[in-house]
Design an enzyme around this catalytic site. Structure first.
Site, PDB file in Angstrom:
ATOM      1  N   ALA A  69     -24.056  58.464 -99.797  1.00  0.00           N
ATOM      2  CA  ALA A  69     -22.906  59.356 -99.667  1.00  0.00           C
ATOM      3  C   ALA A  69     -21.643  58.505 -99.667  1.00  0.00           C
ATOM      4  CB  ALA A  69     -23.012  60.146 -98.366  1.00  0.00           C
ATOM      5  N   GLY A 117     -28.109  58.808 -98.980  1.00  0.00           N
ATOM      6  CA  GLY A 117     -28.163  60.055 -99.744  1.00  0.00           C
ATOM      7  C   GLY A 117     -28.790  59.869-101.121  1.00  0.00           C
ATOM      8  N   GLU A 120     -32.465  59.944-100.456  1.00  0.00           N
ATOM      9  CA  GLU A 120     -32.844  61.300-100.050  1.00  0.00           C
ATOM     10  C   GLU A 120     -32.945  62.220-101.263  1.00  0.00           C
ATOM     11  OE1 GLU A 120     -29.669  61.279 -97.042  1.00  0.00           O
ATOM     12  OE2 GLU A 120     -31.180  61.971 -95.621  1.00  0.00           O
ATOM     13  N   GLU A 141     -28.555  54.741 -92.615  1.00  0.00           N
ATOM     14  CA  GLU A 141     -27.591  55.547 -91.836  1.00  0.00           C
ATOM     15  C   GLU A 141     -27.446  55.114 -90.381  1.00  0.00           C
ATOM     16  OE1 GLU A 141     -29.759  56.688 -93.984  1.00  0.00           O
ATOM     17  OE2 GLU A 141     -28.824  58.221 -95.242  1.00  0.00           O
ATOM     18  N   MET A 327     -18.303  20.928 -87.093  1.00  0.00           N
ATOM     19  CA  MET A 327     -17.668  21.857 -88.020  1.00  0.00           C
ATOM     20  C   MET A 327     -17.746  21.351 -89.463  1.00  0.00           C
ATOM     21  SD  MET A 327     -16.960  24.320 -86.103  1.00  0.00           S
ATOM     22  CE  MET A 327     -15.982  25.406 -87.118  1.00  0.00           C
ATOM     23  N   ASP A 346     -16.467  10.952 -93.703  1.00  0.00           N
ATOM     24  CA  ASP A 346     -16.256  10.640 -92.292  1.00  0.00           C
ATOM     25  C   ASP A 346     -15.846   9.182 -92.217  1.00  0.00           C
ATOM     26  OD1 ASP A 346     -17.473  12.355 -89.575  1.00  0.00           O
ATOM     27  OD2 ASP A 346     -16.771  10.284 -89.285  1.00  0.00           O
ATOM     28  N   VAL A 404     -11.142  15.363 -85.418  1.00  0.00           N
ATOM     29  CA  VAL A 404     -10.914  15.738 -84.005  1.00  0.00           C
ATOM     30  C   VAL A 404      -9.618  16.516 -83.798  1.00  0.00           C
ATOM     31  CG1 VAL A 404     -12.307  13.949 -82.928  1.00  0.00           C
ATOM     32  CG2 VAL A 404      -9.966  13.418 -83.664  1.00  0.00           C
ATOM     33  N   GLU A 405      -9.623  17.366 -82.764  1.00  0.00           N
ATOM     34  CA  GLU A 405      -8.480  18.250 -82.503  1.00  0.00           C
ATOM     35  C   GLU A 405      -7.356  17.472 -81.803  1.00  0.00           C
ATOM     36  OE1 GLU A 405      -8.129  21.166 -83.697  1.00  0.00           O
ATOM     37  OE2 GLU A 405      -6.972  22.457 -82.379  1.00  0.00           O
ATOM     38  N   LYS A 410      -4.675  14.245 -86.752  1.00  0.00           N
ATOM     39  CA  LYS A 410      -4.714  15.170 -87.887  1.00  0.00           C
ATOM     40  C   LYS A 410      -3.571  14.890 -88.849  1.00  0.00           C
ATOM     41  CE  LYS A 410      -7.268  19.179 -86.085  1.00  0.00           C
ATOM     42  NZ  LYS A 410      -8.527  19.069 -86.814  1.00  0.00           N
ATOM     43  N   SER A 432      -8.206  24.492 -84.524  1.00  0.00           N
ATOM     44  CA  SER A 432      -8.423  25.742 -83.794  1.00  0.00           C
ATOM     45  C   SER A 432      -7.124  26.272 -83.218  1.00  0.00           C
ATOM     46  CB  SER A 432      -9.363  25.530 -82.615  1.00  0.00           C
ATOM     47  OG  SER A 432     -10.447  24.751 -82.970  1.00  0.00           O
ATOM     48  N   ASN A 456     -17.569  28.584 -84.978  1.00  0.00           N
ATOM     49  CA  ASN A 456     -18.801  27.845 -84.731  1.00  0.00           C
ATOM     50  C   ASN A 456     -19.913  28.785 -84.255  1.00  0.00           C
ATOM     51  OD1 ASN A 456     -20.509  25.699 -84.240  1.00  0.00           O
ATOM     52  ND2 ASN A 456     -19.619  25.209 -82.248  1.00  0.00           N
ATOM     53  N   ASN A 503      -7.920  32.848 -81.404  1.00  0.00           N
ATOM     54  CA  ASN A 503      -7.802  32.085 -80.157  1.00  0.00           C
ATOM     55  C   ASN A 503      -6.588  32.511 -79.347  1.00  0.00           C
ATOM     56  OD1 ASN A 503     -10.157  30.607 -80.188  1.00  0.00           O
ATOM     57  ND2 ASN A 503      -9.297  29.031 -81.528  1.00  0.00           N
TER      58      ASN A 503
HETATM   59  P1  NAD Z   1     -16.575  16.720 -83.899  1.00  0.00           P
HETATM   60  O1  NAD Z   1     -16.118  15.767 -82.866  1.00  0.00           O
HETATM   61  O2  NAD Z   1     -17.958  17.212 -83.880  1.00  0.00           O
HETATM   62  O3  NAD Z   1     -16.350  16.091 -85.332  1.00  0.00           O
HETATM   63  C1  NAD Z   1     -15.225  15.356 -85.698  1.00  0.00           C
HETATM   64  C2  NAD Z   1     -15.669  14.379 -86.769  1.00  0.00           C
HETATM   65  O4  NAD Z   1     -14.522  13.856 -87.399  1.00  0.00           O
HETATM   66  C3  NAD Z   1     -16.464  13.199 -86.247  1.00  0.00           C
HETATM   67  O5  NAD Z   1     -17.662  13.067 -87.004  1.00  0.00           O
HETATM   68  C4  NAD Z   1     -15.545  11.987 -86.480  1.00  0.00           C
HETATM   69  O6  NAD Z   1     -16.259  10.813 -86.794  1.00  0.00           O
HETATM   70  C5  NAD Z   1     -14.749  12.494 -87.666  1.00  0.00           C
HETATM   71  N1  NAD Z   1     -13.461  11.837 -87.864  1.00  0.00           N
HETATM   72  C6  NAD Z   1     -12.578  11.421 -86.937  1.00  0.00           C
HETATM   73  N2  NAD Z   1     -11.515  10.875 -87.555  1.00  0.00           N
HETATM   74  C7  NAD Z   1     -11.729  10.936 -88.879  1.00  0.00           C
HETATM   75  C8  NAD Z   1     -11.017  10.527 -90.041  1.00  0.00           C
HETATM   76  N3  NAD Z   1      -9.846   9.889 -89.926  1.00  0.00           N
HETATM   77  N4  NAD Z   1     -11.544  10.784 -91.250  1.00  0.00           N
HETATM   78  C9  NAD Z   1     -12.728  11.412 -91.362  1.00  0.00           C
HETATM   79  N5  NAD Z   1     -13.446  11.783 -90.296  1.00  0.00           N
HETATM   80  C10 NAD Z   1     -12.968  11.557 -89.077  1.00  0.00           C
HETATM   81  O7  NAD Z   1     -15.523  17.920 -83.859  1.00  0.00           O
HETATM   82  P2  NAD Z   1     -15.708  19.434 -84.317  1.00  0.00           P
HETATM   83  O8  NAD Z   1     -16.183  20.244 -83.181  1.00  0.00           O
HETATM   84  O9  NAD Z   1     -16.457  19.476 -85.601  1.00  0.00           O
HETATM   85  O10 NAD Z   1     -14.205  19.865 -84.570  1.00  0.00           O
HETATM   86  C11 NAD Z   1     -13.488  19.469 -85.713  1.00  0.00           C
HETATM   87  C12 NAD Z   1     -12.266  20.365 -85.868  1.00  0.00           C
HETATM   88  O11 NAD Z   1     -12.676  21.717 -85.981  1.00  0.00           O
HETATM   89  C13 NAD Z   1     -11.309  20.334 -84.698  1.00  0.00           C
HETATM   90  O12 NAD Z   1     -10.001  20.464 -85.178  1.00  0.00           O
HETATM   91  C14 NAD Z   1     -11.694  21.545 -83.902  1.00  0.00           C
HETATM   92  O13 NAD Z   1     -10.644  22.048 -83.130  1.00  0.00           O
HETATM   93  C15 NAD Z   1     -12.021  22.491 -85.018  1.00  0.00           C
HETATM   94  N6  NAD Z   1     -12.906  23.592 -84.627  1.00  0.00           N
HETATM   95  C16 NAD Z   1     -13.953  23.386 -83.790  1.00  0.00           C
HETATM   96  C17 NAD Z   1     -14.761  24.441 -83.415  1.00  0.00           C
HETATM   97  C18 NAD Z   1     -15.927  24.232 -82.499  1.00  0.00           C
HETATM   98  O14 NAD Z   1     -16.364  25.195 -81.879  1.00  0.00           O
HETATM   99  N7  NAD Z   1     -16.457  23.039 -82.398  1.00  0.00           N
HETATM  100  C19 NAD Z   1     -14.513  25.713 -83.938  1.00  0.00           C
HETATM  101  C20 NAD Z   1     -13.453  25.892 -84.827  1.00  0.00           C
HETATM  102  C21 NAD Z   1     -12.662  24.817 -85.171  1.00  0.00           C
END
Ligand code: NAD
Length: 718
Positions: A69, A117, A120, A141, A327, A346, A404-405, A410, A432, A456, A503
C-alpha cells in the site's frame, strides 16, 4: 484492450485469457495506492461482466511486482477515525474477495518485490508463480506498528499454515522466492525468463480442469483447519513468545496473532472483519503513527541525500582514512565492504594491525553467517590498503580524518594531509565535538573541508552527520554525502557548532542524569527507567559504553561551547568515575563492572565499589522523586536543546532532527523522535513539565520557538 488506467490495464488475448497488468505511471515501483484500488474495482466489474473469459493472468510491467500500500497515504487515513479506517480497508477487501470469486481461475506471476498489500493481492489469486528475482516477499506491516489489513491474516494461515503465518506476520520478515516456496506461500519458482510461460501453463492446466482451483478457494474461504486444543496451544504459545520478543512497546505482532485467533473458526468475511477491527485499533496507536512517521521521514532523508549526491562534481572512486583506531578501522571496513577502495593510514604499525584485525573479525562473522563467501571476504580486505605513508594520496577523492580528539593534533594532521592530496580532494573530519570552522583555520583550502561524523560502532550505526563549516563549499558537502550514501549510511547535513546536532543534545541529557545522581537518585533506577521508556541502554550504561574518558573530554568541549547552560558547578558522577580510573567497558569498570559472558561479550553487573565511590558527591538525604519526574528531568534538557538547534538552523527540519536521534543514538523508534514525542504530549504540557524544573539549570528553559508553538497550539508535524 479492455481497460487502460494510470495504474492498471486489462487486455484480452485471443485464447480467452485476460491479462491484468500493474504499471503505475510516473513511478519507479507499483504501489497499491487509492488510485490502484479504484482502478482494480473497475477492472473487476469488467471481468465479472465479460462472458468469454477463461482465465486471468496477473503481471507487472515493472521490475517490482507491488511494494505494498502507499504508506504516504496512511497518515490521513489513520487520523480519520476507526470507521473511516475500516471503510478504507473494506474497499480493497471487497476487491480481493471479488478477485477470489471470479468465475474462472486466476494466476499471478510475481516477478519482483511483493510486500504487504502486494502479497495480499497475490494471496487472493488461485495460483502464485514467482521468479527467482522476487527477493522480497512478505507482510511487513507489523514493522509499521499495524497488522496486515487486506486479508493477510486471513489468507496466509489458510494457504501456508498457522506457523508460517505467525512467523511471517509477527516478524514482518522479507523472504526470498525460494523461502516462499518452502513455506508454500507460492506454488512454484522459475527463472525470470520462464516466468510468463510457467504462469500461463499453470493457468491453462487450471482452465483444462487439471488443477482444482475451486478447492483452493474453499480452503481460503473456510475456517482454519485446527481442532480446539491445537488452536489453543498454537495461539497461546505464539502470543507469549512473540509478545516476549517484540516487547511491550510494540503491540502490533501480538495483535496480528489475536486477529488470526479470533478468526480461526470463522469464514472469510467474518475473518476479514476481525482483521479490520484489530487493524483499526493498531492504526490509532501512537506507536503506529510514530513508525509510519519514521517511514515518511526516511523518504525525506533519502530524497535529500540523493539530491546532494547529484550536485557532486564526481563519484568517489578512491577514499582514504587517517587514523586506524576504533573509528578509522570501522570506516575502512564499511567503505571496503560497500565497494569503495580505501587507504588506511596510521602513524603506528600497532594501529594498523588493530584496524585490520577488527575488519577481519567482522568479515569472518559474515562468512560464518553465510552472508558472504571466503572469496568475497578476500575481495573486501583487498580494498583496504594499510599504509604508514602518504603514497598515492594525490589520487584519492576524499580523506576522512579519524585521529585522536585533540584540536591541535587534528589541525596539524589535516594541514599535512592537505599538502599530499590533489587540489580538489575533499578533507572531512570525524571529530565528535570540535568546531569544523575552527579546524578549517589550519587549511589552505577550507572550502574543500567539512565534518563527516560517524557513530560507534561504524558498521552498526546508520547515521553520518555531514557538517558544513563557515567556508565549506556545496561540492565538499555533496561529495561527502555521496560517499556516505555509497557506504550505505544515512547522511544528514547540519551546520557547524560544538557537538554538532547529536552530541549537542546528548550531553544535556547526560547533564540531566548527573544532576539526578547528585540529588541522590540511584543510577541503576534511572537506567532501568529510561530503558523501560524505550532507550536501548540507560545513561550510566551508555557512558560506560562510550568510555568515561571520552565523555569527560567531550563534556568539557560542550561546556566551553555553551557555558551558560552546559557548564557545571558541581563534581559529577562521571568526574568521580574518571578520577578513579573507571573508564567504562574498555577497562571493565565504570558505573558497572563488566565480566565476559559465555559468548565472550562484556556483560554488566552491579558495582558496589562504584556506588561507594559516589557517596561523597551524592546528597545525604536521597531525593524522593516519581518515575515521571525522573523521565522529565532526563528528557527535557535534550528536547529544549534540540528545539534550539532547529531554531538556529543547525538542522533544517524537525524530521531530520528526529531521524538523527533515532539513527545516531537509538532513540526509541516507537516514539518517533523527540519532536514527535512533544507533539504527542502537546507543546504546552511539555513547557509546563519543563517549568517545574527551571531552577535546576538553564537547560530546562524552552527556547522562544517552542514557547511560540505552545502559544499558537502548533505541532512540529502537520
Ligand atoms: P583511537 O584512539 O581508537 O584511534 C586514533 C588512531 O589515530 C590511533 O590508531 C592513532 O595511532 C592514530 N593517529 C594518531 N595520530 C595520527 C596521525 N598523525 N596520523 C595518522 N594516524 C594517527 O580513537 P577513535 O575512538 O577511533 O577516535 C578517532 C576520532 O573519531 C576522534 O576524533 C573521536 O572523537 C572520533 N569519534 C569517536 C567515536 C567513538 O565512539 N570512539 C565516535 C565518533 C567519533
Amino acid at each position: 484492450l479492455m481497460f487502460q488506467g494510470k495504474a492498471l490495464s486489462l487486455t484480452k488475448h485471443s485464447d480467452g485469457i485476460a491479462e491484468l497488468i500493474f504499471d503505475l505511471q510516473g513511478e519507479s515501483v507499483n504501489k497499491f495506492n487509492l488510485l490502484a484500488v479504484s482502478e482494480l474495482d473497475q477492472i473487476l466489474t469488467l471481468l465479472e461482466q465479460a462472458k468469454d473469459i477463461k482465465g486471468l493472468l496477473v503481471t507487472s510491467a515493472k521490475d517490482v511486482f507491488i511494494v505494498g500500500a502507499d504508506i504516504m497515504e496512511f497518515g490521513a487515513v489513520f487520523a480519520a477515525g476507526p470507521e473511516q479506517i475500516i471503510g478504507h480497508l473494506a474497499n480493497n477487501n471487497r476487491n480481493n474477495c471479488r478477485l477470489e470469486d471470479l468465475p474462472f481461475p486466476t494466476v499471478v506471476a510475481i516477478n519482483g518485490i511483493a510486500l504487504g498489500g502486494g502479497l495480499e493481492f497475490c494471496l487472493s489469486c488461485d495460483y502464485r508463480i514467482a521468479s527467482t528475482a522476487a527477493s522480497k516477499i512478505g507482510l511487513p506491516e507489523t514493522k509499521l506498528g499495524i497488522i496486515p489489513g487486506w486479508g493477510g491474516t486471513v489468507r496466509l494461515p489458510r494457504v501456508a499454515g498457522l506457523d508460517t503465518a505467525v512467523e511471517w506476520i509477527a516478524a514482518g520478515k522479507e523472504n526470498t522466492a525460494e523461502q516462499a516456496l518452502t513455506a508454500r506461500v507460492v506454488d512454484a519458482v522459475v527463472e525470470p525468463a520462464k516466468l510468463r510461460d510457467a504462469a500461463l501453463h499453470t493457468l491453462n492446466q487450471a482452465i483444462a480442469g487439471k488443477f482444482d482451483y475451486k478447492a483452493r478457494r474453499e480452503q481460503k474461504k473456510g475456517p482454519l483447519k485446527l481442532n480446539f486444543i491445537e488452536s489453543m496451544m498454537a495461539f497461546e504459545t505464539s502470543k507469549a513468545f512473540v509478545g516476549g520478543q517484540a516487547g511491550r512497546n510494540y503491540p502490533a505482532p501480538v495483535s496480528a496473532i489475536k486477529a488470526m485467533q479470533k478468526a480461526a473458526d470463522k469464514g472469510r468475511d467474518e475473518a476479514l472483519q476481525a482483521e479490520a477491527e484489530n487493524f483499526a485499533k493498531m492504526a490509532q496507536t501512537p506507536v503506529a503513527q510514530s513508525l509510519v512517521g519514521i517511514f515518511v521521514n526516511e523518504q525525506l532523508l533519502t530524497k535529500k541525500a540523493k539530491s546532494w549526491e547529484k550536485k557532486a562534481d564526481k563519484k568517489i572512486a578512491r577514499a582514504a582514512v587517517l587514523g586506524a583506531g576504533i573509528m578509522g578501522g570501522g570506516i575502512a571496513y564499511q567503505s571496503a565492504l560497500k565497494g569503495t577502495a580505501i587507504k588506511m593510514k596510521d602513524i603506528a604499525q600497532a594501529g594498523i594491525d588493530l584496524g585490520l584485525s577488527e575488519a577481519n573479525k567482522l568479515l569472518s562473522k559474515r562468512v560464518e553467517r553465510k552472508k558472504m563467501t571466503a572469496a568475497e571476504m578476500g575481495d573486501v580486505l583487498n580494498r583496504i590498503e594499510p599504509t604508514l605513508v602518504y603514497d598515492g594520496f594525490d589520487k584519492v577523492d576524499i580523506v576522512v580524518e579519524a585521529v585522536v580528539e585533540n584540536p591541535k593534533v587534528k589541525q596539524s594532521v589535516l594541514a599535512e594531509a592537505e599538502t599530499k592530496v590533489s587540489a580538489d580532494t575533499v578533507l572531512a573530519s570525524n571529530t565528535s565535538t570540535i568546531s569544523i570552522t575552527y579546524l578549517a583555520e589550519a587549511l589552505q583550502r577550507p572550502e574543500n573541508f567539512c565534518g563527516m561524523h560517524f557513530f560507534n560502532p561504524v558498521h552498526m550505526m546508520p547515521l553520518v552527520e555531514v557538517i558544513r563549516g563557515a567556508k565549506t563549499s556545496d561540492n565538499a558537502v555533496a561529495r561527502t554525502v555521496a560517499y556516505a550514501n555509497a557506504m550505505g549510511k544515512k547522511a544528514i547535513v547540519v551546520k557547524d557548532c560544538p557537538g554538532f546536532l547529536v552530541n549537542r543534545v546528548l550531553f544535556p541529557y547526560l547533564a540531566g542524569f548527573a544532576m539526578l545522581v547528585r540529588d541522590g537518585v540511584d543510577y541503576q533506577r534511572i537506567d532501568k527507567l529510561m530503558e523501560t521508556w524505550g532507550w536501548p541502554m540507560g545513561p550510566a550504561y551508555l557512558l560506560d559504553v562510550v568510555g568515561i574518558d571520552t565523555a569527560v573530554h567531550a563534556e568539557k568541549v560542550m561546556a566551553d561551547g555553551f557555558p551558560d547552560r552546559m557548564k557545571r558547578d558541581f563534581k559529577s558522577c562521571t568526574d568521580v568515575m574518571f578520577a578513579a580510573g573507571r573508564l567504562g567497558q574498555k577497562n571493565s569498570k565504570g558505573f558497572y563492572n563488566y565480566e565476559l559472558d559465555k559468548k565472550g561479550k562484556p556483560a554488566k553487573v552491579a558495582s558496589p565499589e562504584a556506588l561507594e565511590l559516589l557517596k561523597p558527591i551524592v546528597a545525604a538525604t536521597p531525593l524522593e522523586i516519581s518515575d515521571d519526574d525522573i523521565i522529565a528531568r532526563m528528557m527535557v534538557p535534550m528536547a529544549t536543546e534540540l528545539a534550539r538547534c532547529l531554531e538556529e538552523g543547525i538542522v533544517e527540519t524537525a524530521a531530520e532532527a528526529d531521524m538523527a536521534l533515532v539513527y545516531g543514538t537509538g532513540f526509541p523508534p516507537f516514539r518517533g523522535g523527540v519532536f514527535r514525542w512533544i507533539d504527542f504530549i502537546g507543546a504546552q504540557t511539555f513547557i509546563d513539565m519543563a517549568a517545574k524544573f527551571s531552577s535546576l539549570s538553564a537547560l530546562y528553559e524552552p527556547p522562544a520557538s517552542l514557547k511560540a508553538k505552545a502559544a499558537n497550539n502548533q505541532r512540529f508535524y502537520g
